[in-house]
Scaffold this motif. Structure first.
Motif, PDB file in Angstrom:
ATOM      1  N   GLN A 269       8.365  66.448  43.300  1.00  0.00           N
ATOM      2  CA  GLN A 269       9.749  65.849  43.121  1.00  0.00           C
ATOM      3  C   GLN A 269       9.683  64.325  42.645  1.00  0.00           C
ATOM      4  O   GLN A 269      10.278  64.045  41.913  1.00  0.00           O
ATOM      5  CB  GLN A 269      10.435  65.821  44.573  1.00  0.00           C
ATOM      6  CG  GLN A 269      11.838  65.711  44.532  1.00  0.00           C
ATOM      7  CD  GLN A 269      12.707  66.864  43.714  1.00  0.00           C
ATOM      8  OE1 GLN A 269      11.899  67.761  43.441  1.00  0.00           O
ATOM      9  NE2 GLN A 269      13.901  66.602  43.533  1.00  0.00           N
ATOM     10  N   ILE A 270       8.698  63.609  43.096  1.00  0.00           N
ATOM     11  CA  ILE A 270       8.363  62.300  42.576  1.00  0.00           C
ATOM     12  C   ILE A 270       8.088  62.498  40.841  1.00  0.00           C
ATOM     13  O   ILE A 270       8.618  61.714  40.258  1.00  0.00           O
ATOM     14  CB  ILE A 270       7.408  61.445  43.102  1.00  0.00           C
ATOM     15  CG1 ILE A 270       7.875  61.093  44.685  1.00  0.00           C
ATOM     16  CG2 ILE A 270       6.878  60.387  42.481  1.00  0.00           C
ATOM     17  CD1 ILE A 270       6.804  60.531  45.471  1.00  0.00           C
ATOM     18  N   ILE A 271       7.209  63.329  40.585  1.00  0.00           N
ATOM     19  CA  ILE A 271       7.024  63.610  39.189  1.00  0.00           C
ATOM     20  C   ILE A 271       8.307  63.960  38.277  1.00  0.00           C
ATOM     21  O   ILE A 271       8.589  63.423  37.302  1.00  0.00           O
ATOM     22  CB  ILE A 271       5.724  64.803  38.978  1.00  0.00           C
ATOM     23  CG1 ILE A 271       4.697  64.106  39.475  1.00  0.00           C
ATOM     24  CG2 ILE A 271       5.840  65.170  37.600  1.00  0.00           C
ATOM     25  CD1 ILE A 271       3.629  65.408  39.695  1.00  0.00           C
ATOM     26  N   ILE A 272       9.101  65.026  38.910  1.00  0.00           N
ATOM     27  CA  ILE A 272      10.289  65.122  38.330  1.00  0.00           C
ATOM     28  C   ILE A 272      11.410  63.971  38.299  1.00  0.00           C
ATOM     29  O   ILE A 272      11.833  63.777  37.262  1.00  0.00           O
ATOM     30  CB  ILE A 272      11.406  66.290  39.217  1.00  0.00           C
ATOM     31  CG1 ILE A 272      10.262  67.593  39.119  1.00  0.00           C
ATOM     32  CG2 ILE A 272      12.582  66.314  38.685  1.00  0.00           C
ATOM     33  CD1 ILE A 272      10.805  68.646  40.059  1.00  0.00           C
ATOM     34  N   LEU A 273      11.564  63.040  39.306  1.00  0.00           N
ATOM     35  CA  LEU A 273      12.256  61.958  39.274  1.00  0.00           C
ATOM     36  C   LEU A 273      11.828  60.868  38.219  1.00  0.00           C
ATOM     37  O   LEU A 273      12.673  60.415  37.524  1.00  0.00           O
ATOM     38  CB  LEU A 273      12.301  61.192  40.745  1.00  0.00           C
ATOM     39  CG  LEU A 273      12.918  62.144  41.838  1.00  0.00           C
ATOM     40  CD1 LEU A 273      12.753  61.419  43.053  1.00  0.00           C
ATOM     41  CD2 LEU A 273      14.289  62.655  41.571  1.00  0.00           C
ATOM     42  N   ARG A 274      10.320  60.724  38.077  1.00  0.00           N
ATOM     43  CA  ARG A 274       9.880  59.878  37.029  1.00  0.00           C
ATOM     44  C   ARG A 274      10.073  60.253  35.690  1.00  0.00           C
ATOM     45  O   ARG A 274      10.385  59.749  34.685  1.00  0.00           O
ATOM     46  CB  ARG A 274       8.416  59.840  37.374  1.00  0.00           C
ATOM     47  CG  ARG A 274       7.900  58.895  38.451  1.00  0.00           C
ATOM     48  CD  ARG A 274       6.492  58.735  38.547  1.00  0.00           C
ATOM     49  NE  ARG A 274       6.200  58.015  39.619  1.00  0.00           N
ATOM     50  CZ  ARG A 274       4.885  57.819  40.394  1.00  0.00           C
ATOM     51  NH1 ARG A 274       4.186  58.785  39.612  1.00  0.00           N
ATOM     52  NH2 ARG A 274       4.906  57.069  41.345  1.00  0.00           N
ATOM     53  N   ASP A 275       9.998  61.762  35.358  1.00  0.00           N
ATOM     54  CA  ASP A 275      10.585  62.330  34.229  1.00  0.00           C
ATOM     55  C   ASP A 275      12.002  61.933  33.792  1.00  0.00           C
ATOM     56  O   ASP A 275      12.229  61.712  32.614  1.00  0.00           O
ATOM     57  CB  ASP A 275      10.062  63.792  34.175  1.00  0.00           C
ATOM     58  CG  ASP A 275       8.629  64.058  33.955  1.00  0.00           C
ATOM     59  OD1 ASP A 275       7.876  63.336  33.729  1.00  0.00           O
ATOM     60  OD2 ASP A 275       8.211  65.286  34.311  1.00  0.00           O
ATOM     61  N   ILE A 276      12.845  62.131  34.647  1.00  0.00           N
ATOM     62  CA  ILE A 276      14.122  62.021  34.378  1.00  0.00           C
ATOM     63  C   ILE A 276      14.560  60.460  34.176  1.00  0.00           C
ATOM     64  O   ILE A 276      14.884  60.093  33.183  1.00  0.00           O
ATOM     65  CB  ILE A 276      15.130  62.130  35.829  1.00  0.00           C
ATOM     66  CG1 ILE A 276      15.088  63.845  35.846  1.00  0.00           C
ATOM     67  CG2 ILE A 276      16.380  61.712  35.771  1.00  0.00           C
ATOM     68  CD1 ILE A 276      15.763  64.263  37.459  1.00  0.00           C
ATOM     69  N   ASP A 277      13.776  59.362  34.776  1.00  0.00           N
ATOM     70  CA  ASP A 277      13.952  58.094  34.564  1.00  0.00           C
ATOM     71  C   ASP A 277      13.317  57.891  33.321  1.00  0.00           C
ATOM     72  O   ASP A 277      13.811  56.770  32.295  1.00  0.00           O
ATOM     73  CB  ASP A 277      12.885  57.323  35.540  1.00  0.00           C
ATOM     74  CG  ASP A 277      13.312  55.974  35.633  1.00  0.00           C
ATOM     75  OD1 ASP A 277      14.592  55.677  35.735  1.00  0.00           O
ATOM     76  OD2 ASP A 277      12.351  55.024  35.730  1.00  0.00           O
ATOM     77  N   SER A 278      12.140  58.520  32.960  1.00  0.00           N
ATOM     78  CA  SER A 278      11.528  58.273  31.508  1.00  0.00           C
ATOM     79  C   SER A 278      12.523  58.704  30.423  1.00  0.00           C
ATOM     80  O   SER A 278      12.611  58.019  29.402  1.00  0.00           O
ATOM     81  CB  SER A 278      10.291  58.870  31.404  1.00  0.00           C
ATOM     82  OG  SER A 278       9.694  59.139  30.256  1.00  0.00           O
ATOM     83  N   GLU A 279      13.147  59.860  30.667  1.00  0.00           N
ATOM     84  CA  GLU A 279      13.884  60.372  29.520  1.00  0.00           C
ATOM     85  C   GLU A 279      15.374  59.203  29.374  1.00  0.00           C
ATOM     86  O   GLU A 279      15.972  59.039  28.497  1.00  0.00           O
ATOM     87  CB  GLU A 279      14.409  61.838  29.930  1.00  0.00           C
ATOM     88  CG  GLU A 279      13.334  62.648  29.622  1.00  0.00           C
ATOM     89  CD  GLU A 279      12.814  62.957  28.329  1.00  0.00           C
ATOM     90  OE1 GLU A 279      13.515  62.928  27.451  1.00  0.00           O
ATOM     91  OE2 GLU A 279      11.419  62.852  28.058  1.00  0.00           O
ATOM     92  N   LEU A 280      15.780  59.064  30.627  1.00  0.00           N
ATOM     93  CA  LEU A 280      16.966  57.980  30.723  1.00  0.00           C
ATOM     94  C   LEU A 280      16.932  56.688  29.938  1.00  0.00           C
ATOM     95  O   LEU A 280      17.526  56.288  29.320  1.00  0.00           O
ATOM     96  CB  LEU A 280      17.446  57.581  32.047  1.00  0.00           C
ATOM     97  CG  LEU A 280      18.099  58.921  32.828  1.00  0.00           C
ATOM     98  CD1 LEU A 280      18.521  58.642  34.327  1.00  0.00           C
ATOM     99  CD2 LEU A 280      19.415  59.508  32.048  1.00  0.00           C
ATOM    100  N   SER A 281      15.453  56.406  29.990  1.00  0.00           N
ATOM    101  CA  SER A 281      15.006  54.957  29.420  1.00  0.00           C
ATOM    102  C   SER A 281      15.238  55.208  27.935  1.00  0.00           C
ATOM    103  O   SER A 281      15.222  54.049  27.248  1.00  0.00           O
ATOM    104  CB  SER A 281      13.791  54.300  29.935  1.00  0.00           C
ATOM    105  OG  SER A 281      12.669  55.340  29.519  1.00  0.00           O
TER     106      SER A 281
END
Length: 127
Positions: free
Chosen positions: A83-95
């Motif tokens: 789940q942390i990996i998924i959340l980091r991916d979302i954050d990366s895409e949003l950035s």
């Protein structure tokens, strides 16, 4: 007097991962201080002496690390890790987006997957 490794282990059999990691760190911290001659002088005046504690900690560390392996194999731990990996991916895409696009993407996520949106906003808040 030091307890035998199996008795020590039984004390932590039902401990959570955080407690096990904390205990592991405590053992290692003492061992580092002993190895680097950084223990306060008062430690050498008690029984058992630091050498006995040091070697007992080696045995205890084996037991704690085994319990950590068991806890880390729990499905819940792997779920949280993925789940942390998924959340980091979302954050990366949003950035990669400007502020308006970020708001739109978050609104879409909120509609499409409310649970993931809530987890992301909570993770972001605590990051």
């Amino acid at each position: 007097m030091m307890v035998n490794p199996k008795s020590y282990r039984s004390k932590y059999e039902n401990a959570g991962l955080d407690e096990l990691l904390s205990e592991r760190d405590r053992l290692i911290k003492f061992m580092h201080k002993y190895e680097n001659h950084k223990l306060p002088d008062a430690f050498y005046l008690v029984d058992p002496n630091p050498e006995v504690i040091y070697f007992s900690n080696m045995d205890y560390l084996t037991e704690i690390c085994d319990l950590i392996k068991i806890r880390m194999r729990d499905d819940d731990f792997y779920y949280k890790s993925s789940q942390i990996i998924i959340l980091r991916d979302i954050d990366s895409e949003l950035s990669k987006l400007d502020l308006n696009e970020q708001k739109e993407a978050l609104e879409k996520l909120k509609i499409d997957d409310k649970k993931l949106y809530d987890e992301f906003t909570e993770w972001k808040k605590n990051k």
